[in-house]
Design a protein around this motif. Structure first.
Motif, mmCIF file in Angstrom:
data_model
loop_
_atom_site.group_PDB
_atom_site.id
_atom_site.type_symbol
_atom_site.label_atom_id
_atom_site.label_comp_id
_atom_site.label_asym_id
_atom_site.label_seq_id
_atom_site.Cartn_x
_atom_site.Cartn_y
_atom_site.Cartn_z
ATOM 1 N N GLU A 1 0.828 -1.204 0.000
ATOM 2 C CA GLU A 1 0.000 0.000 0.000
ATOM 3 C C GLU A 1 0.866 1.259 0.000
ATOM 4 O O GLU A 1 1.972 1.278 0.539
ATOM 5 N N PHE A 2 0.352 2.309 -0.616
ATOM 6 C CA PHE A 2 0.955 3.641 -0.548
ATOM 7 C C PHE A 2 0.079 4.438 0.405
ATOM 8 O O PHE A 2 -1.029 4.829 0.075
ATOM 9 N N PHE A 3 0.573 4.664 1.626
ATOM 10 C CA PHE A 3 -0.233 5.240 2.703
ATOM 11 C C PHE A 3 0.304 6.612 3.068
ATOM 12 O O PHE A 3 1.512 6.792 3.270
ATOM 13 N N GLY A 4 -0.572 7.605 3.146
ATOM 14 C CA GLY A 4 -0.159 8.965 3.459
ATOM 15 C C GLY A 4 -0.659 9.427 4.809
ATOM 16 O O GLY A 4 -1.773 9.094 5.220
ATOM 17 N N ILE A 5 0.185 10.173 5.526
ATOM 18 C CA ILE A 5 -0.213 10.818 6.778
ATOM 19 C C ILE A 5 -0.140 12.322 6.550
ATOM 20 O O ILE A 5 0.929 12.863 6.262
ATOM 21 N N LEU A 6 -1.285 12.995 6.663
ATOM 22 C CA LEU A 6 -1.385 14.411 6.359
ATOM 23 C C LEU A 6 -1.746 15.184 7.620
ATOM 24 O O LEU A 6 -2.417 14.659 8.507
ATOM 25 N N GLY A 7 -1.305 16.435 7.674
ATOM 26 C CA GLY A 7 -1.683 17.265 8.801
ATOM 27 C C GLY A 7 -0.911 18.560 8.815
ATOM 28 O O GLY A 7 0.166 18.659 8.220
ATOM 29 N N PRO A 8 -1.434 19.582 9.490
ATOM 30 C CA PRO A 8 -0.722 20.859 9.594
ATOM 31 C C PRO A 8 0.506 20.723 10.488
ATOM 32 O O PRO A 8 0.757 19.663 11.081
ATOM 33 N N ILE B 1 -2.697 12.180 -5.608
ATOM 34 C CA ILE B 1 -2.196 11.483 -6.788
ATOM 35 C C ILE B 1 -1.509 10.163 -6.421
ATOM 36 O O ILE B 1 -1.676 9.150 -7.104
ATOM 37 N N LEU B 2 -0.746 10.157 -5.323
ATOM 38 C CA LEU B 2 0.106 9.015 -5.020
ATOM 39 C C LEU B 2 -0.526 7.971 -4.105
ATOM 40 O O LEU B 2 -0.264 6.768 -4.269
ATOM 41 N N CYS B 3 -1.319 8.394 -3.132
ATOM 42 C CA CYS B 3 -1.689 7.508 -2.022
ATOM 43 C C CYS B 3 -2.941 6.677 -2.298
ATOM 44 O O CYS B 3 -3.923 7.173 -2.846
#
Length: 300
Positions: free
Chosen positions: A31-38, A196-198
């Protein structure tokens, strides 16, 4: 599908600041997993605990079926880490830099040449690292994280401070790496990058996960209005507001923008009026989801 990472009730506190507050998620193999946040959301701290660089105050973490802390030497050959701030040995060429990293893992010279080709740095192999551009240095940093052929790769804001061209080039590299079967965990401030990636993303703020899922699903759940833009003067504002399903209309002298939750009747009505020239449809994006969840106030 086999789980590569399992995080349960993760906690980390610095003084009075609860940096990570009960975070739980799983990442599947490949999996391509993203963690996002300010800024200050807890992304990097979460990643460093999973990587085995920091000890958690509470919760459970397993990586490839093993606990990363206390520092687990059995995991080191199986994971690759590209930190938020990367440093290279001075006065070494790109090839020499990779040779230094590969020597820690007993990797052959053929692997070094293959990695230079993978990240598009074959023609920069004999260039000193201080003479590489920002994008080239980031690609070399990723090559160093991949030179021992790990199963799992952690990338902490890999495209930060890159120009748009360098970012797009880096995305191609990351897609190829993931397509090759590796699991990738990414933190980023760029919503378009994650979209695009995750395969899935977790949106964090103040140490907790606010929402998690595939980017497209999160956008659909937002139920945001669609903006349909036309060249100014194509219709009057009153005519635009009278279109079927139109909720609002505004003309700023350059574009006439119609807001709606159902674009089809609006576009059909515009087609009947032969007013489709220059039409653009703007739907919600992952950035809209992010701002809805974390707020719009600026955080330094």
């Amino acid at each position: 599908m086999a789980q590569t990472i399992s995080v349960r009730g993760l906690r980390k506190q610095y003084g009075d600041v609860q940096a990570v507050d009960g975070v739980s998620f799983e990442v599947d193999q490949g999996e391509f997993f993203g963690i996002l946040g300010p800024n200050g959301a807890g992304k990097t701290t979460t990643l460093e605990i999973i990587e085995g660089l920091r000890e958690a105050d509470g919760g459970e973490v397993t990586v490839l079926g093993q606990p990363p802390w206390p520092r687990n030497k059995k995991l080191l050959p199986r994971i690759g880490v590209q930190l938020q701030a990367s440093s290279f040995f001075e006065r070494l060429t790109a090839r020499e830099q990779l040779q230094t990293f590969s020597s820690l893992y007993g990797v052959s010279g053929r692997r070094i040449d293959a990695m230079l080709e993978t990240v598009g740095l074959t023609d920069k192999a004999d260039t000193r690292v201080e003479q590489l551009s920002g994008g080239q240095a980031q690609r070399l940093s990723i090559a160093c994280a991949l030179v021992h052929d790990p199963e799992l790769v952690f990338l902490d804001e890999p495209s930060a401070a890159l120009d748009p061209q360098a970012r797009r080039n880096l995305w191609d590299v990351l897609r190829d790496i993931n397509t090759g079967g590796r699991t990738i965990v990414l933190t980023t401030h760029y919503m378009d990058e994650a979209e695009i990636l995750c395969d899935r993303v977790a949106i964090m703020d103040r140490g907790t996960i606010l929402k998690m899922g595939p980017p497209a699903k999160l956008v659909r759940e937002l139920d945001a209005a669609v903006r349909i833009s036309l060249p100014s003067g194509a219709l009057t504002e009153d005519e635009a507001r009278a279109l079927p399903a139109a909720e609002a209309a505004a003309d700023d002298g350059v574009s006439l923008t119609v807001t709606t939750h159902d674009a089809s009747p609006v576009i059909s009505a515009l087609a009947e009026r032969r007013a489709l020239e220059g039409l653009q449809v703007h739907g919600a994006t992952l950035e809209d989801v992010f701002l809805e969840l974390t707020g719009r106030e600026y955080r330094a």
